[in-house]
Design a protein around this motif. Structure first.
Motif, PDB file in Angstrom:
ATOM      1  N   GLN A  48       0.848  -1.104  -0.160  1.00 38.70           N
ATOM      2  CA  GLN A  48      -0.115  -0.034   0.107  1.00 38.70           C
ATOM      3  C   GLN A  48       0.951   1.236   0.073  1.00 38.70           C
ATOM      4  O   GLN A  48       0.541   2.298  -0.578  1.00 38.70           O
ATOM      5  CB  GLN A  48      -0.962  -0.097   1.099  1.00 38.70           C
ATOM      6  CG  GLN A  48      -1.626   1.187   1.484  1.00 38.70           C
ATOM      7  CD  GLN A  48      -2.946   1.066   0.409  1.00 38.70           C
ATOM      8  OE1 GLN A  48      -3.448   0.140  -0.178  1.00 38.70           O
ATOM      9  NE2 GLN A  48      -3.624   2.401   0.130  1.00 38.70           N
ATOM     10  N   LYS A  49       1.888   1.242   0.755  1.00 36.94           N
ATOM     11  CA  LYS A  49       2.945   2.417   0.781  1.00 36.94           C
ATOM     12  C   LYS A  49       3.567   2.687  -0.445  1.00 36.94           C
ATOM     13  O   LYS A  49       3.681   3.823  -1.046  1.00 36.94           O
ATOM     14  CB  LYS A  49       3.814   2.047   1.953  1.00 36.94           C
ATOM     15  CG  LYS A  49       4.708   3.306   2.204  1.00 36.94           C
ATOM     16  CD  LYS A  49       5.635   3.031   3.596  1.00 36.94           C
ATOM     17  CE  LYS A  49       6.383   4.272   4.128  1.00 36.94           C
ATOM     18  NZ  LYS A  49       7.132   4.100   5.074  1.00 36.94           N
ATOM     19  N   GLN A  50       3.871   1.481  -1.135  1.00 38.35           N
ATOM     20  CA  GLN A  50       4.784   1.699  -2.417  1.00 38.35           C
ATOM     21  C   GLN A  50       3.947   2.367  -3.480  1.00 38.35           C
ATOM     22  O   GLN A  50       4.029   2.997  -4.364  1.00 38.35           O
ATOM     23  CB  GLN A  50       5.244   0.340  -2.824  1.00 38.35           C
ATOM     24  CG  GLN A  50       6.481  -0.199  -2.205  1.00 38.35           C
ATOM     25  CD  GLN A  50       6.772  -1.874  -2.545  1.00 38.35           C
ATOM     26  OE1 GLN A  50       6.062  -2.355  -2.855  1.00 38.35           O
ATOM     27  NE2 GLN A  50       8.054  -1.924  -1.955  1.00 38.35           N
ATOM     28  N   TRP A  51       2.412   1.852  -3.346  1.00 38.05           N
ATOM     29  CA  TRP A  51       1.296   2.288  -4.318  1.00 38.05           C
ATOM     30  C   TRP A  51       1.053   3.540  -4.266  1.00 38.05           C
ATOM     31  O   TRP A  51       1.238   4.376  -5.254  1.00 38.05           O
ATOM     32  CB  TRP A  51      -0.067   1.317  -4.205  1.00 38.05           C
ATOM     33  CG  TRP A  51      -0.962   1.729  -5.236  1.00 38.05           C
ATOM     34  CD1 TRP A  51      -1.059   1.571  -6.397  1.00 38.05           C
ATOM     35  CD2 TRP A  51      -2.217   2.242  -4.757  1.00 38.05           C
ATOM     36  NE1 TRP A  51      -2.145   1.891  -6.967  1.00 38.05           N
ATOM     37  CE2 TRP A  51      -2.765   2.730  -6.010  1.00 38.05           C
ATOM     38  CE3 TRP A  51      -2.718   2.786  -3.592  1.00 38.05           C
ATOM     39  CZ2 TRP A  51      -4.107   2.998  -6.032  1.00 38.05           C
ATOM     40  CZ3 TRP A  51      -3.969   3.339  -3.602  1.00 38.05           C
ATOM     41  CH2 TRP A  51      -4.693   3.509  -4.849  1.00 38.05           C
ATOM     42  N   GLN A  52       1.069   4.115  -3.123  1.00 39.80           N
ATOM     43  CA  GLN A  52       0.695   5.401  -2.580  1.00 39.80           C
ATOM     44  C   GLN A  52       1.900   6.197  -3.300  1.00 39.80           C
ATOM     45  O   GLN A  52       1.896   7.580  -3.771  1.00 39.80           O
ATOM     46  CB  GLN A  52       0.557   5.776  -1.037  1.00 39.80           C
ATOM     47  CG  GLN A  52      -0.781   5.208  -0.766  1.00 39.80           C
ATOM     48  CD  GLN A  52      -2.089   5.954  -1.164  1.00 39.80           C
ATOM     49  OE1 GLN A  52      -1.893   7.053  -1.634  1.00 39.80           O
ATOM     50  NE2 GLN A  52      -3.013   5.446  -1.042  1.00 39.80           N
ATOM     51  N   MET A  54       4.012   5.291  -5.636  1.00 39.69           N
ATOM     52  CA  MET A  54       3.977   5.487  -7.032  1.00 39.69           C
ATOM     53  C   MET A  54       3.163   6.526  -7.812  1.00 39.69           C
ATOM     54  O   MET A  54       3.307   7.331  -8.544  1.00 39.69           O
ATOM     55  CB  MET A  54       3.547   4.112  -7.762  1.00 39.69           C
ATOM     56  CG  MET A  54       3.384   3.995  -8.931  1.00 39.69           C
ATOM     57  SD  MET A  54       2.576   2.486  -9.564  1.00 39.69           S
ATOM     58  CE  MET A  54       0.938   2.675  -8.901  1.00 39.69           C
ATOM     59  N   LEU A  55       1.849   6.733  -7.036  1.00 38.23           N
ATOM     60  CA  LEU A  55       0.802   7.552  -7.573  1.00 38.23           C
ATOM     61  C   LEU A  55       1.042   9.148  -7.236  1.00 38.23           C
ATOM     62  O   LEU A  55       0.889   9.864  -8.130  1.00 38.23           O
ATOM     63  CB  LEU A  55      -0.688   7.292  -6.492  1.00 38.23           C
ATOM     64  CG  LEU A  55      -1.329   6.349  -7.080  1.00 38.23           C
ATOM     65  CD1 LEU A  55      -2.529   6.082  -6.244  1.00 38.23           C
ATOM     66  CD2 LEU A  55      -1.824   6.224  -8.549  1.00 38.23           C
ATOM     67  N   GLY A  56       2.079   9.358  -6.031  1.00 38.20           N
ATOM     68  CA  GLY A  56       2.588  10.650  -5.901  1.00 38.20           C
ATOM     69  C   GLY A  56       3.570  11.108  -6.925  1.00 38.20           C
ATOM     70  O   GLY A  56       3.781  12.251  -7.088  1.00 38.20           O
ATOM     71  N   SER A  86      -2.492  15.103 -18.314  1.00 34.81           N
ATOM     72  CA  SER A  86      -2.340  16.069 -17.205  1.00 34.81           C
ATOM     73  C   SER A  86      -2.755  15.435 -15.983  1.00 34.81           C
ATOM     74  O   SER A  86      -3.697  14.477 -15.869  1.00 34.81           O
ATOM     75  CB  SER A  86      -3.077  17.272 -17.574  1.00 34.81           C
ATOM     76  OG  SER A  86      -4.549  16.971 -17.550  1.00 34.81           O
ATOM     77  N   ILE A  87      -2.461  16.332 -14.804  1.00 37.46           N
ATOM     78  CA  ILE A  87      -2.966  15.720 -13.456  1.00 37.46           C
ATOM     79  C   ILE A  87      -3.775  16.739 -12.614  1.00 37.46           C
ATOM     80  O   ILE A  87      -3.305  17.884 -12.743  1.00 37.46           O
ATOM     81  CB  ILE A  87      -1.752  15.279 -12.723  1.00 37.46           C
ATOM     82  CG1 ILE A  87      -0.896  14.409 -13.389  1.00 37.46           C
ATOM     83  CG2 ILE A  87      -1.863  14.713 -11.268  1.00 37.46           C
ATOM     84  CD1 ILE A  87       0.369  13.934 -12.731  1.00 37.46           C
ATOM     85  N   LYS A  88      -4.844  16.405 -12.143  1.00 37.46           N
ATOM     86  CA  LYS A  88      -5.586  17.359 -11.326  1.00 37.46           C
ATOM     87  C   LYS A  88      -5.440  16.874  -9.838  1.00 37.46           C
ATOM     88  O   LYS A  88      -4.856  15.797  -9.607  1.00 37.46           O
ATOM     89  CB  LYS A  88      -7.004  17.150 -11.962  1.00 37.46           C
ATOM     90  CG  LYS A  88      -7.205  17.628 -13.169  1.00 37.46           C
ATOM     91  CD  LYS A  88      -8.690  17.784 -13.725  1.00 37.46           C
ATOM     92  CE  LYS A  88      -8.686  18.236 -15.125  1.00 37.46           C
ATOM     93  NZ  LYS A  88     -10.102  18.024 -15.718  1.00 37.46           N
ATOM     94  N   ASP A  89      -6.170  17.190  -9.009  1.00 38.24           N
ATOM     95  CA  ASP A  89      -6.342  16.899  -7.654  1.00 38.24           C
ATOM     96  C   ASP A  89      -6.495  15.449  -7.469  1.00 38.24           C
ATOM     97  O   ASP A  89      -5.444  14.898  -6.762  1.00 38.24           O
ATOM     98  CB  ASP A  89      -7.305  17.683  -6.854  1.00 38.24           C
ATOM     99  CG  ASP A  89      -7.045  19.147  -6.744  1.00 38.24           C
ATOM    100  OD1 ASP A  89      -5.662  19.692  -6.732  1.00 38.24           O
ATOM    101  OD2 ASP A  89      -7.815  19.920  -6.400  1.00 38.24           O
ATOM    102  N   ASP A  90      -7.592  14.913  -7.866  1.00 35.58           N
ATOM    103  CA  ASP A  90      -7.796  13.392  -7.584  1.00 35.58           C
ATOM    104  C   ASP A  90      -7.959  12.603  -8.904  1.00 35.58           C
ATOM    105  O   ASP A  90      -8.356  11.291  -8.740  1.00 35.58           O
ATOM    106  CB  ASP A  90      -9.110  13.346  -6.607  1.00 35.58           C
ATOM    107  CG  ASP A  90     -10.105  13.599  -7.220  1.00 35.58           C
ATOM    108  OD1 ASP A  90     -10.155  14.664  -8.237  1.00 35.58           O
ATOM    109  OD2 ASP A  90     -11.316  13.310  -6.771  1.00 35.58           O
TER     110      ASP A  90
END
Length: 72
Positions: free
Chosen positions: A11-15, A17-19, A39-43
């Motif tokens: 879960q930590k690695q996935w978070q 990666m998303l960051g 492009s990247i928005k908030d969510d």
């Protein structure tokens, strides 16, 4: 403890990666859609899907894997 620890680590690695997702990265959603981040928005993230260059907006949590341009 033996069963919980590996799940927390994934879960930590996935978070993390998303960051680190940025424009130009290739992503695969949990539904199996592959595309390139525009492009990247908030969510959410807007991705371009081949072959017709269709733009899709997906929630960040739907991203299953990321391939950065340095990896390819």
């Amino acid at each position: 403890f033996v069963m919980i620890r590996p799940q927390q680590k994934r879960q930590k690695q996935w978070q993390q990666m998303l960051g680190t997702v940025k424009a130009g990265d290739k992503v695969t959603t949990s539904g199996g859609i592959r595309g390139i981040v525009l492009s990247i928005k908030d969510d959410s993230i807007v991705i371009r899907v081949a072959p017709d260059n269709i733009k899709l907006e997906v929630v960040k949590n739907a991203i299953a894997s990321v391939t950065t341009q340095e990896d390819s």
